[in-house]
Design an enzyme around this catalytic site. Sequence first.
Site, mmCIF file in Angstrom:
data_model
loop_
_atom_site.group_PDB
_atom_site.id
_atom_site.type_symbol
_atom_site.label_atom_id
_atom_site.label_comp_id
_atom_site.label_asym_id
_atom_site.label_seq_id
_atom_site.Cartn_x
_atom_site.Cartn_y
_atom_site.Cartn_z
ATOM 1 N N PHE A 92 0.804 -1.230 0.000
ATOM 2 C CA PHE A 92 0.000 0.000 0.000
ATOM 3 C C PHE A 92 0.825 1.263 0.000
ATOM 4 C CE2 PHE A 92 -3.161 -2.642 0.577
ATOM 5 C CZ PHE A 92 -4.227 -2.296 1.375
ATOM 6 N N HIS A 141 -3.177 -6.627 12.059
ATOM 7 C CA HIS A 141 -4.192 -5.976 11.222
ATOM 8 C C HIS A 141 -5.233 -6.952 10.677
ATOM 9 C CE1 HIS A 141 -1.052 -2.548 10.590
ATOM 10 N NE2 HIS A 141 -1.702 -2.438 11.721
ATOM 11 N N CYS A 155 -20.238 -12.605 9.422
ATOM 12 C CA CYS A 155 -21.504 -11.905 9.216
ATOM 13 C C CYS A 155 -21.678 -10.879 10.344
ATOM 14 C CB CYS A 155 -22.664 -12.891 9.225
ATOM 15 S SG CYS A 155 -24.269 -12.080 9.278
ATOM 16 N N CYS A 182 -25.190 -12.159 12.409
ATOM 17 C CA CYS A 182 -25.280 -13.393 13.204
ATOM 18 C C CYS A 182 -23.901 -13.967 13.564
ATOM 19 C CB CYS A 182 -26.105 -14.448 12.469
ATOM 20 S SG CYS A 182 -25.227 -15.222 11.094
ATOM 21 N N ILE A 218 14.373 -8.844 2.582
ATOM 22 C CA ILE A 218 14.305 -9.827 3.669
ATOM 23 C C ILE A 218 14.374 -11.280 3.174
ATOM 24 C CG2 ILE A 218 11.761 -9.703 3.746
ATOM 25 C CD1 ILE A 218 12.919 -9.797 7.014
HETATM 26 ZN ZN ZN Z 1 -25.596 -13.995 9.240
#
Ligand code: ZN
Length: 240
Positions: free
Chosen positions: A35, A121, A129, A132, A231
Amino acid sequence: MGNEIEKLQKIIDESDNIVFFGGAGVSTESGIPDFRSQDGLYNQKYDYPPETILSHTFFMRRPEEFFKFYQDKMLCDTAKPNAAHLKLAELEKNGKLKAVITQNIDNLHQMAGSRNVLELHGSVYRNYCMKCGKSYDFKYMKEVKGIPKCTCDGIIKPDVVLYEEGLNEHTIQESVRAISEAQVLIIGGTSLAVYPAAGLIDYFRGDHLVVINKVPTPRDKYADLLIKEPIGKVFSQIHV
Ligand code: ZN
């Protein structure tokens, strides 16, 4: 760099309490873009800069665009562990390395065989989800079109720490413990620019601080051994 490799080899040979702290540079040698590097994602064309798209606010407000970017740029399943991942896994197997602490989210250390991996991270390999809590794997997230939805119709969120989000408390505690108890700390492939992750280094009280990075880091002056090389190239020369 022969002399530096010999010094690193000696430090590794003489310790059975090594901790490795790594960043994006460990993954770039496996083909995963960084990034923050100049040729990394930040310079690629998208409607918003990656740090905006990968923020909690953006995820909540514009999930379609978030997942478009996420599926396109973040889910790389072709990368393979490199010499650094493989040697670190061997060092753990031999009882010399106690933990890998990583800022990467790509699962490459686990693919190489490392077991005690503290992912500061998060990981693209875990997804839950939001309604749930049901978990979904990498493959599901990679293949799904549009916003990934659970069978309960909740949105599935990657277990990745987005901008504006805090780090996992348990992971921080385990990382602090491993670093503060380590005899040798090897920092590799990170410019130590991302906080709070980089601040964990302050807990090191051991004998040898080794920094392996192509570009200078703020800790170079404290390092007992400083190796300015890629590395993977360094670890490919280490005997375990
Ligand atoms: Zn769910």
